[in-house]
Write a protein that holds these residues in place. Structure first.
Motif, PDB file in Angstrom:
ATOM      1  N   GLY A  98       0.786  -1.229   0.000  1.00  0.00           N
ATOM      2  CA  GLY A  98       0.000   0.000   0.000  1.00  0.00           C
ATOM      3  C   GLY A  98       0.817   1.278   0.000  1.00  0.00           C
ATOM      4  O   GLY A  98       0.714   2.103  -0.922  1.00  0.00           O
ATOM      5  N   ASN A  99       1.638   1.483   1.019  1.00  0.00           N
ATOM      6  CA  ASN A  99       2.418   2.716   1.115  1.00  0.00           C
ATOM      7  C   ASN A  99       3.432   2.840  -0.006  1.00  0.00           C
ATOM      8  O   ASN A  99       3.664   3.926  -0.547  1.00  0.00           O
ATOM      9  N   ARG A 100       4.039   1.716  -0.401  1.00  0.00           N
ATOM     10  CA  ARG A 100       4.996   1.764  -1.497  1.00  0.00           C
ATOM     11  C   ARG A 100       4.304   2.140  -2.799  1.00  0.00           C
ATOM     12  O   ARG A 100       4.872   2.853  -3.633  1.00  0.00           O
ATOM     13  N   GLY A 101       3.092   1.634  -3.001  1.00  0.00           N
ATOM     14  CA  GLY A 101       2.339   2.003  -4.197  1.00  0.00           C
ATOM     15  C   GLY A 101       2.037   3.486  -4.237  1.00  0.00           C
ATOM     16  O   GLY A 101       2.161   4.134  -5.288  1.00  0.00           O
ATOM     17  N   LEU A 102       1.644   4.048  -3.104  1.00  0.00           N
ATOM     18  CA  LEU A 102       1.382   5.490  -3.051  1.00  0.00           C
ATOM     19  C   LEU A 102       2.647   6.286  -3.352  1.00  0.00           C
ATOM     20  O   LEU A 102       2.595   7.320  -4.040  1.00  0.00           O
ATOM     21  N   ARG A 103       3.773   5.808  -2.855  1.00  0.00           N
ATOM     22  CA  ARG A 103       5.034   6.503  -3.142  1.00  0.00           C
ATOM     23  C   ARG A 103       5.374   6.440  -4.628  1.00  0.00           C
ATOM     24  O   ARG A 103       5.932   7.401  -5.183  1.00  0.00           O
ATOM     25  N   CYS A 104       5.052   5.318  -5.253  1.00  0.00           N
ATOM     26  CA  CYS A 104       5.297   5.209  -6.703  1.00  0.00           C
ATOM     27  C   CYS A 104       4.481   6.248  -7.466  1.00  0.00           C
ATOM     28  O   CYS A 104       4.999   6.935  -8.361  1.00  0.00           O
ATOM     29  N   TYR A 105       3.192   6.362  -7.115  1.00  0.00           N
ATOM     30  CA  TYR A 105       2.340   7.345  -7.795  1.00  0.00           C
ATOM     31  C   TYR A 105       2.817   8.770  -7.511  1.00  0.00           C
ATOM     32  O   TYR A 105       2.828   9.630  -8.408  1.00  0.00           O
ATOM     33  N   ALA A 106       3.200   9.018  -6.262  1.00  0.00           N
ATOM     34  CA  ALA A 106       3.654  10.369  -5.906  1.00  0.00           C
ATOM     35  C   ALA A 106       4.930  10.740  -6.647  1.00  0.00           C
ATOM     36  O   ALA A 106       5.080  11.866  -7.142  1.00  0.00           O
ATOM     37  N   SER A 107       5.852   9.781  -6.760  1.00  0.00           N
ATOM     38  CA  SER A 107       7.105  10.080  -7.468  1.00  0.00           C
ATOM     39  C   SER A 107       6.857  10.295  -8.955  1.00  0.00           C
ATOM     40  O   SER A 107       7.492  11.164  -9.574  1.00  0.00           O
ATOM     41  N   LEU A 108       5.911   9.566  -9.539  1.00  0.00           N
ATOM     42  CA  LEU A 108       5.582   9.793 -10.948  1.00  0.00           C
ATOM     43  C   LEU A 108       4.983  11.176 -11.142  1.00  0.00           C
ATOM     44  O   LEU A 108       5.380  11.906 -12.070  1.00  0.00           O
ATOM     45  N   ALA A 109       4.042  11.560 -10.268  1.00  0.00           N
ATOM     46  CA  ALA A 109       3.422  12.882 -10.390  1.00  0.00           C
ATOM     47  C   ALA A 109       4.469  13.988 -10.238  1.00  0.00           C
ATOM     48  O   ALA A 109       4.473  14.970 -10.997  1.00  0.00           O
ATOM     49  N   ALA A 110       5.384  13.828  -9.290  1.00  0.00           N
ATOM     50  CA  ALA A 110       6.423  14.845  -9.081  1.00  0.00           C
ATOM     51  C   ALA A 110       7.345  14.921 -10.291  1.00  0.00           C
ATOM     52  O   ALA A 110       7.736  16.019 -10.724  1.00  0.00           O
ATOM     53  N   ALA A 111       7.709  13.756 -10.846  1.00  0.00           N
ATOM     54  CA  ALA A 111       8.606  13.740 -12.000  1.00  0.00           C
ATOM     55  C   ALA A 111       7.936  14.371 -13.219  1.00  0.00           C
ATOM     56  O   ALA A 111       8.568  15.167 -13.949  1.00  0.00           O
ATOM     57  N   LEU A 112       6.669  14.052 -13.463  1.00  0.00           N
ATOM     58  CA  LEU A 112       5.964  14.650 -14.603  1.00  0.00           C
ATOM     59  C   LEU A 112       5.817  16.161 -14.429  1.00  0.00           C
ATOM     60  O   LEU A 112       5.976  16.931 -15.387  1.00  0.00           O
ATOM     61  N   ALA A 113       5.541  16.603 -13.195  1.00  0.00           N
ATOM     62  CA  ALA A 113       5.416  18.039 -12.933  1.00  0.00           C
ATOM     63  C   ALA A 113       6.750  18.747 -13.140  1.00  0.00           C
ATOM     64  O   ALA A 113       6.819  19.842 -13.741  1.00  0.00           O
ATOM     65  N   ALA A 114       7.837  18.127 -12.667  1.00  0.00           N
ATOM     66  CA  ALA A 114       9.165  18.734 -12.839  1.00  0.00           C
ATOM     67  C   ALA A 114       9.549  18.797 -14.313  1.00  0.00           C
ATOM     68  O   ALA A 114      10.104  19.806 -14.792  1.00  0.00           O
ATOM     69  N   ALA A 115       9.245  17.720 -15.062  1.00  0.00           N
ATOM     70  CA  ALA A 115       9.555  17.720 -16.490  1.00  0.00           C
ATOM     71  C   ALA A 115       8.754  18.792 -17.221  1.00  0.00           C
ATOM     72  O   ALA A 115       9.288  19.490 -18.100  1.00  0.00           O
ATOM     73  N   ALA A 116       7.472  18.947 -16.857  1.00  0.00           N
ATOM     74  CA  ALA A 116       6.645  19.980 -17.492  1.00  0.00           C
ATOM     75  C   ALA A 116       7.174  21.373 -17.176  1.00  0.00           C
ATOM     76  O   ALA A 116       7.209  22.257 -18.054  1.00  0.00           O
ATOM     77  N   ALA A 117       7.588  21.593 -15.940  1.00  0.00           N
ATOM     78  CA  ALA A 117       8.123  22.901 -15.558  1.00  0.00           C
ATOM     79  C   ALA A 117       9.392  23.221 -16.348  1.00  0.00           C
ATOM     80  O   ALA A 117       9.564  24.337 -16.863  1.00  0.00           O
TER      81      ALA A 117
END
Length: 390
Positions: A98-117
């Motif tokens: 559970g927690n590891r899955g949430l971290r995976c989604y959070a890291s993807l969202a952060a990476a996509l946001a950083a790439a877009a910026a």
């Protein structure tokens, strides 16, 4: 990469077929997280491949330089996130996911946001092979490929499923190729910032590694599905020939003892000229023939097998053919005696036991018995004697 490059077109078609099949399989069991992860992996790789194939038309349609390639990189990052989740489910018990899955989604969202910026702050220039945002892409994908390589090597040594073992090793090889691709991307990024002309010398190597990486990852993820199907397709002709050659003997024993059927009688499958699940039908034939032979032994007189053996020796048959003729003669005699209700006064011995080398060897033996059952003059003589009045 050259637009509409044939290898990538083939990969896109295979990804689409695989994704369609995996979605269908997932709908049958929506609770399986591994199936969901594989679906997202294939969908992300499909987006990455198609967006890269049509990057020039996408750029012209949107008026944004490098937008098609950016969509391709985003698809690859989504596939990487799903791959990371897949590895988490393989490596951890379900309560720990559970927690590891949430971290995976959070890291993807952060990476996509950083790439877009970075894409907005440092817009790509025409002809630039590796814009600034690619640094985020490289870091994120590397963070997945390194454990993919490590876990692929580790678990391939532990699993007892051959196609899963091969798939994990291919995934590990794809992870290694992907890391080499990311290294080239890093070189392109650094040299492109210094001198864009230098990137042309590395571009061909980068495209080749990209193709190798996608191909290996696609094979590794899907081989547990199509590997057994391919083996079945290779074995189908031989299994079908065995099925047809055992069929007369099997039908004769079925009529003599229908109570030994493993499965309910299925007229459509039994009469089908091109049976679909030939492996199951052949296995069923072998088991039911062996059960039928054992059931007939109490009706077989010892003199029948002795006479058949003597006739085989007089005919100079090799030991294997002689044994098959004797067994076929016992079957013919036993069927006739059972139909008349005549139990043997001096029963024959138990006959040849099951072959220790498995189904293939047992099938080969029964094919020789079926051949003698249909053609041997020794068996024909046993049939005439069995039909003669006592």
């Amino acid at each position: 990469m050259t637009q509409l490059s044939p290898p990538f077109v083939v990969i896109a078609v295979v990804l689409l077929i695989g994704l369609t099949q995996r979605i269908y399989a997932m709908l049958s069991d929506r609770r399986d997280p591994l199936r969901r992860a594989v679906c997202v992996i294939l969908a992300g790789l499909l987006l990455a491949t198609v967006a890269q194939l049509f990057s020039d038309p996408v750029d012209r349609a949107t008026g944004v330089v490098h937008f098609g390639a950016t969509l391709s990189d985003a698809g690859a990052m989504i596939a990487a996130c799903a791959g990371r989740l897949f590895l988490v489910h393989v490596d951890r018990a379900r309560p720990e996911v559970g927690n590891r899955g949430l971290r995976c989604y959070a890291s993807l969202a952060a990476a996509l946001a950083a790439a877009a910026a970075l894409f907005l702050l440092f817009p790509p220039q025409p002809g630039q092979r590796a814009p600034v945002y690619v640094a985020v892409y490289i870091a994120y994908i590397a963070n997945v490929l390194i454990p993919a390589w490590r876990l692929g090597v580790r678990y391939s040594r532990r699993t007892g499923r051959p196609f899963l073992r091969v798939g994990l090793r291919v995934i590990a090889a794809g992870g290694a190729a992907g890391l080499a691709f990311l290294l080239c991307q890093t070189v392109l990024l650094v040299t492109g910032l210094l001198d864009p002309a230098v990137t042309a010398s590395i571009d061909a190597v980068t495209s080749g590694l990209e193709l190798v990486t996608e191909t290996l990852l696609l094979i590794g993820v899907t081989i547990p599905l199509w590997g057994p199907m391919l083996v079945d397709a290779v074995h189908w002709p031989a299994d079908y020939r065995s099925y047809r050659r055992l069929r007369p003997l099997w039908l004769a024993l079925q009529e003599a003892g229908p109570e030994f059927r493993l499965l309910p009688a299925d007229a459509a499958a039994a009469r089908s000229r091109w049976p679909r699940d030939i492996g199951l039908l052949l296995y069923r034939q072998v088991i039911e023939i062996r059960d039928g032979q054992l059931a007939l032994r109490p009706y077989v007189e010892r003199r029948v097998t002795d006479e058949a053996l003597q006739a085989a020796r007089r005919a100079g048959l090799p030991p294997a053919e002689a044994g098959a003729a004797v067994e076929a003669a016992a079957i013919v005699s036993g069927i006739a005696a059972k139909a008349d209700g005549r139990v043997a006064t001096e029963p024959a011995g138990p006959g040849r036991g099951a072959h220790e080398d498995g189904l293939a060897a047992e099938t080969a033996w029964l094919r020789s018995v079926a051949r003698a059952f249909a053609r041997s003059p020794i068996v024909a003589a046993a049939a005439r004697n069995a039909a003669a009045p006592v």
